[in-house]
Write a protein that holds these residues in place. Structure first.
Motif, PDB file in Angstrom:
ATOM      1  N   ASN A  67       0.817  -1.218   0.000  1.00 27.45           N
ATOM      2  CA  ASN A  67       0.000   0.000   0.000  1.00 27.45           C
ATOM      3  C   ASN A  67       0.850   1.268   0.000  1.00 27.45           C
ATOM      4  OD1 ASN A  67      -2.446  -1.318  -0.064  1.00 27.45           O
ATOM      5  ND2 ASN A  67      -2.620  -1.437   2.164  1.00 27.45           N
ATOM      6  N   ARG A  68       2.025   1.171   0.588  1.00 30.77           N
ATOM      7  CA  ARG A  68       2.899   2.353   0.627  1.00 30.77           C
ATOM      8  C   ARG A  68       3.248   2.802  -0.789  1.00 30.77           C
ATOM      9  NH1 ARG A  68       9.145   2.328   2.879  1.00 30.77           N
ATOM     10  NH2 ARG A  68       9.753   4.345   2.006  1.00 30.77           N
ATOM     11  N   TYR A  69       3.454   1.834  -1.684  1.00 32.53           N
ATOM     12  CA  TYR A  69       3.906   2.168  -3.031  1.00 32.53           C
ATOM     13  C   TYR A  69       2.758   2.266  -4.024  1.00 32.53           C
ATOM     14  CZ  TYR A  69       8.213   1.004  -0.739  1.00 32.53           C
ATOM     15  OH  TYR A  69       9.257   0.994   0.156  1.00 32.53           O
ATOM     16  N   ILE A  70       1.643   1.600  -3.727  1.00 28.11           N
ATOM     17  CA  ILE A  70       0.507   1.641  -4.638  1.00 28.11           C
ATOM     18  C   ILE A  70      -0.351   2.869  -4.369  1.00 28.11           C
ATOM     19  CG2 ILE A  70      -1.614   0.450  -5.313  1.00 28.11           C
ATOM     20  CD1 ILE A  70      -0.163  -2.182  -4.637  1.00 28.11           C
ATOM     21  N   THR A  71      -0.563   3.168  -3.088  1.00 27.09           N
ATOM     22  CA  THR A  71      -1.481   4.250  -2.722  1.00 27.09           C
ATOM     23  C   THR A  71      -0.763   5.588  -2.546  1.00 27.09           C
ATOM     24  OG1 THR A  71      -2.858   2.628  -1.574  1.00 27.09           O
ATOM     25  CG2 THR A  71      -3.247   4.959  -1.065  1.00 27.09           C
ATOM     26  N   HIS A  72       0.429   5.562  -1.963  1.00 30.14           N
ATOM     27  CA  HIS A  72       1.055   6.809  -1.550  1.00 30.14           C
ATOM     28  C   HIS A  72       2.246   7.234  -2.403  1.00 30.14           C
ATOM     29  CE1 HIS A  72      -1.520   6.594   1.944  1.00 30.14           C
ATOM     30  NE2 HIS A  72      -1.016   5.404   2.273  1.00 30.14           N
ATOM     31  N   ASN A  73       2.828   6.309  -3.178  1.00 28.52           N
ATOM     32  CA  ASN A  73       4.052   6.656  -3.872  1.00 28.52           C
ATOM     33  C   ASN A  73       3.874   6.713  -5.387  1.00 28.52           C
ATOM     34  OD1 ASN A  73       6.716   6.577  -5.036  1.00 28.52           O
ATOM     35  ND2 ASN A  73       7.506   5.982  -3.047  1.00 28.52           N
ATOM     36  N   THR A  74       3.365   5.629  -5.968  1.00 29.60           N
ATOM     37  CA  THR A  74       3.155   5.499  -7.417  1.00 29.60           C
ATOM     38  C   THR A  74       4.357   6.000  -8.228  1.00 29.60           C
ATOM     39  OG1 THR A  74       1.965   7.632  -7.540  1.00 29.60           O
ATOM     40  CG2 THR A  74       0.652   5.647  -7.215  1.00 29.60           C
ATOM     41  N   PRO A  75       5.509   5.326  -8.100  1.00 31.10           N
ATOM     42  CA  PRO A  75       6.732   5.815  -8.740  1.00 31.10           C
ATOM     43  C   PRO A  75       6.715   5.776 -10.269  1.00 31.10           C
ATOM     44  CG  PRO A  75       7.073   3.645  -7.787  1.00 31.10           C
ATOM     45  CD  PRO A  75       5.750   4.116  -7.293  1.00 31.10           C
ATOM     46  N   LEU A  76       5.782   5.025 -10.870  1.00 30.86           N
ATOM     47  CA  LEU A  76       5.755   4.960 -12.332  1.00 30.86           C
ATOM     48  C   LEU A  76       4.672   5.850 -12.951  1.00 30.86           C
ATOM     49  CD1 LEU A  76       6.465   1.191 -13.056  1.00 30.86           C
ATOM     50  CD2 LEU A  76       8.041   3.092 -12.738  1.00 30.86           C
ATOM     51  N   LYS A  77       4.146   6.756 -12.147  1.00 28.94           N
ATOM     52  CA  LYS A  77       3.150   7.675 -12.682  1.00 28.94           C
ATOM     53  C   LYS A  77       3.730   8.478 -13.848  1.00 28.94           C
ATOM     54  CE  LYS A  77      -0.120  11.284 -11.280  1.00 28.94           C
ATOM     55  NZ  LYS A  77      -0.616  12.118 -10.149  1.00 28.94           N
ATOM     56  N   GLY A  78       2.988   8.530 -14.945  1.00 28.88           N
ATOM     57  CA  GLY A  78       3.440   9.251 -16.130  1.00 28.88           C
ATOM     58  C   GLY A  78       4.245   8.398 -17.097  1.00 28.88           C
ATOM     59  N   LYS A  79       4.519   7.131 -16.743  1.00 26.68           N
ATOM     60  CA  LYS A  79       5.263   6.216 -17.600  1.00 26.68           C
ATOM     61  C   LYS A  79       4.305   5.261 -18.323  1.00 26.68           C
ATOM     62  CE  LYS A  79       9.565   7.411 -16.527  1.00 26.68           C
ATOM     63  NZ  LYS A  79      10.582   7.859 -17.510  1.00 26.68           N
ATOM     64  N   ILE A  80       4.697   4.823 -19.521  1.00 29.68           N
ATOM     65  CA  ILE A  80       3.851   3.945 -20.334  1.00 29.68           C
ATOM     66  C   ILE A  80       4.623   2.668 -20.670  1.00 29.68           C
ATOM     67  CG2 ILE A  80       2.654   3.668 -22.552  1.00 29.68           C
ATOM     68  CD1 ILE A  80       2.145   6.672 -22.537  1.00 29.68           C
ATOM     69  N   LEU A  81       3.984   1.537 -20.427  1.00 29.53           N
ATOM     70  CA  LEU A  81       4.549   0.232 -20.749  1.00 29.53           C
ATOM     71  C   LEU A  81       3.902  -0.298 -22.024  1.00 29.53           C
ATOM     72  CD1 LEU A  81       6.227  -2.309 -19.821  1.00 29.53           C
ATOM     73  CD2 LEU A  81       4.090  -3.130 -18.793  1.00 29.53           C
ATOM     74  N   ILE A  82       4.717  -0.827 -22.937  1.00 33.85           N
ATOM     75  CA  ILE A  82       4.211  -1.516 -24.126  1.00 33.85           C
ATOM     76  C   ILE A  82       4.359  -3.008 -23.880  1.00 33.85           C
ATOM     77  CG2 ILE A  82       4.472  -1.873 -26.603  1.00 33.85           C
ATOM     78  CD1 ILE A  82       5.663   0.925 -26.791  1.00 33.85           C
ATOM     79  N   ASN A  83       3.238  -3.688 -23.708  1.00 29.49           N
ATOM     80  CA  ASN A  83       3.199  -5.126 -23.456  1.00 29.49           C
ATOM     81  C   ASN A  83       2.914  -5.823 -24.782  1.00 29.49           C
ATOM     82  OD1 ASN A  83       3.750  -6.376 -21.054  1.00 29.49           O
ATOM     83  ND2 ASN A  83       1.683  -6.269 -20.236  1.00 29.49           N
ATOM     84  N   ALA A  84       3.908  -6.400 -25.427  1.00 35.83           N
ATOM     85  CA  ALA A  84       3.730  -7.054 -26.725  1.00 35.83           C
ATOM     86  C   ALA A  84       3.887  -8.553 -26.543  1.00 35.83           C
ATOM     87  CB  ALA A  84       4.750  -6.515 -27.726  1.00 35.83           C
ATOM     88  N   PHE A  85       2.767  -9.279 -26.545  1.00 37.23           N
ATOM     89  CA  PHE A  85       2.773 -10.719 -26.325  1.00 37.23           C
ATOM     90  C   PHE A  85       2.214 -11.421 -27.552  1.00 37.23           C
ATOM     91  CE2 PHE A  85       3.839  -9.594 -22.149  1.00 37.23           C
ATOM     92  CZ  PHE A  85       4.223 -10.742 -21.463  1.00 37.23           C
ATOM     93  N   TYR A  86       3.109 -12.060 -28.313  1.00 39.87           N
ATOM     94  CA  TYR A  86       2.725 -12.743 -29.540  1.00 39.87           C
ATOM     95  C   TYR A  86       2.633 -14.249 -29.326  1.00 39.87           C
ATOM     96  CZ  TYR A  86       4.352  -8.223 -31.293  1.00 39.87           C
ATOM     97  OH  TYR A  86       4.554  -6.873 -31.509  1.00 39.87           O
ATOM     98  N   GLU A  87       2.554 -14.655 -28.085  1.00 40.13           N
ATOM     99  CA  GLU A  87       2.422 -16.059 -27.716  1.00 40.13           C
ATOM    100  C   GLU A  87       1.488 -16.096 -26.515  1.00 40.13           C
ATOM    101  OE1 GLU A  87       5.381 -18.633 -25.240  1.00 40.13           O
ATOM    102  OE2 GLU A  87       6.140 -18.583 -27.300  1.00 40.13           O
ATOM    103  N   PRO A  88       0.649 -17.129 -26.373  1.00 41.08           N
ATOM    104  CA  PRO A  88      -0.298 -17.177 -25.260  1.00 41.08           C
ATOM    105  C   PRO A  88       0.384 -17.016 -23.901  1.00 41.08           C
ATOM    106  CG  PRO A  88      -0.804 -18.899 -26.843  1.00 41.08           C
ATOM    107  CD  PRO A  88       0.490 -18.283 -27.285  1.00 41.08           C
ATOM    108  N   SER A  89      -0.255 -16.267 -23.029  1.00 45.07           N
ATOM    109  CA  SER A  89       0.287 -16.048 -21.691  1.00 45.07           C
ATOM    110  C   SER A  89      -0.825 -15.608 -20.756  1.00 45.07           C
ATOM    111  CB  SER A  89       1.385 -14.979 -21.729  1.00 45.07           C
ATOM    112  OG  SER A  89       1.795 -14.632 -20.423  1.00 45.07           O
TER     113      SER A  89
END
Length: 371
Positions: A79-101
């Protein structure tokens, strides 16, 4: 298949409640003991800045231990990092999965969102420019403009290496054919260290070393290949690693790629081959079992002669790990035993990937106590 009558469906509707299990599911998933076993060293995590994650080979043991410590910190107090910190705010992840997962894709997405970032998910190669003949190099250049990090699963082993040539943002290999799956290996060892935090010490007494049995093929299964690579970074924590295989399906001379066995032995890993799972079980502290190898556009099933059930003679505190998805090799009757650490393994992978992603996008200073 039995279909309930309308009357029974109506009667059962009132009972469709679930009982929250809490954070622990057949395994002490809380990692405070591991957290206190590793002294914080922020400098070791700086190795991860501006680096792609393609193979376990590239990482120093010190960096991996600090990564496990940060993952333990996230898991100890999410909760410390999810609710109060959120260090990746403003960052975008590209999740490219071309195989079942299921687990890998969702855990990366969950990890990124838990830390405040946003994600773009691609689950079909045919929905990209690849279907029109676009090169991976050109796609890499486009990814540079659209995100801050890429996670790629591709059954073509060379794809991730080709992408690295054009990327100026980090890429994580989430499985490339039968080659590598580095973050799975990280999650595997993270689980073992939570189970036995004393193994994170610089020196491990002989009586505390563990014997690990791996049911799988080192040259056909990327999870097994990567697990052996990461164990070779810490050879002093194991007394022996036993590779268990079906001798009728695979000769002992067919288990390793050329030079693979020699590399592991030169790193100090004590390896032994066996074909008798039942005879090995009473002496194993950790049993790692897998049966699936992704090859090309499909998969192979290996080790159908091996099956873990609750009636086997396990050591009292032995744990069973599996990268999942499982088949008949791991019976569901194991789920309610104390040996089941494979669910904890999957849960902990989220926090391990939270730690890794934070470091790769250079946001470590927001979560370290000392850096």
């Amino acid at each position: 298949m039995t279909i309930l009558s309308p009357e029974k469906r109506s009667d059962s509707a009132a009972a469709l409640r679930f009982r929250p299990l809490g954070p622990d599911i057949y395994g002490a998933t809380q990692p405070q003991a591991l957290l206190s076993s590793i002294q914080e060293d922020g400098e070791a995590l700086q190795d991860l800045c501006d680096q792609h994650v393609v193979s376990i080979r590239q990482f120093r043991p010190e960096t991996l231990l600090q990564l496990f410590r940060l993952a333990a910190k996230f898991e100890s107090n999410p909760n410390r990092y999810i609710t109060h910190n959120t260090p990746l705010k403003g960052k975008i992840l590209i999740n490219a999965f071309y195989e079942p997962s299921t687990r890998t894709r969702l855990s990366f997405d969950s990890a990124w969102h838990r830390l405040g970032g946003d994600s773009i998910n691609i689950t079909d190669r045919s929905s990209t420019g690849i279907a029109k003949g676009e090169s991976l190099m050109d796609i890499a250049h486009m990814f540079n403009n659209y995100g801050d990090c890429v996670v790629l699963r591709d059954n073509h082993a060379e794809a991730v290496y080709q992408m690295t040539e054009g990327l100026h943002i980090p890429i994580i290999n989430a499985g490339n054919g039968i080659d590598q799956h580095p973050t799975q290996a990280m999650a595997d060892l993270f689980t073992i260290l939570k189970w036995r935090p004393a193994l994170a010490s610089p020196e491990v007494e002989a009586s505390h070393k563990v014997r690990i049995g791996i049911v799988g093929l080192p040259n056909r299964m990327r999870t097994v290949r990567s697990l052996l690579h990461i164990l070779a970074k810490f050879p002093y924590i194991t007394s022996e690693v036993v590779i268990i295989h079906d001798h009728q399906a695979h000769k002992s001379t067919d288990l390793f790629d050329p030079g693979q066995l020699e590399e592991l032995q030169e790193a100090g890993l004590n390896l032994r081959l066996s074909t008798n799972l039942h005879a090995e079980i009473p002496n194993l502290d950790v049993i790692y079992i897998n049966a699936i190898a992704w090859v090309g556009d499909g998969y192979e099933v290996h080790g159908s002669s091996f099956r873990l059930t609750r009636d086997l003679p396990y050591k009292q505190d032995a744990i069973v790990l599996h990268p999942l998805a499982r088949g008949p090799e791991l019976s569901t009757c194991m789920d309610d035993t104390s040996h089941n650490w494979y669910f904890s393994q999957a849960r902990g992978a989220v926090f391990l990937r939270m730690a890794l992603l934070t470091c790769l996008v250079n946001r470590t200073d927001r979560v370290m106590d000392v850096i």
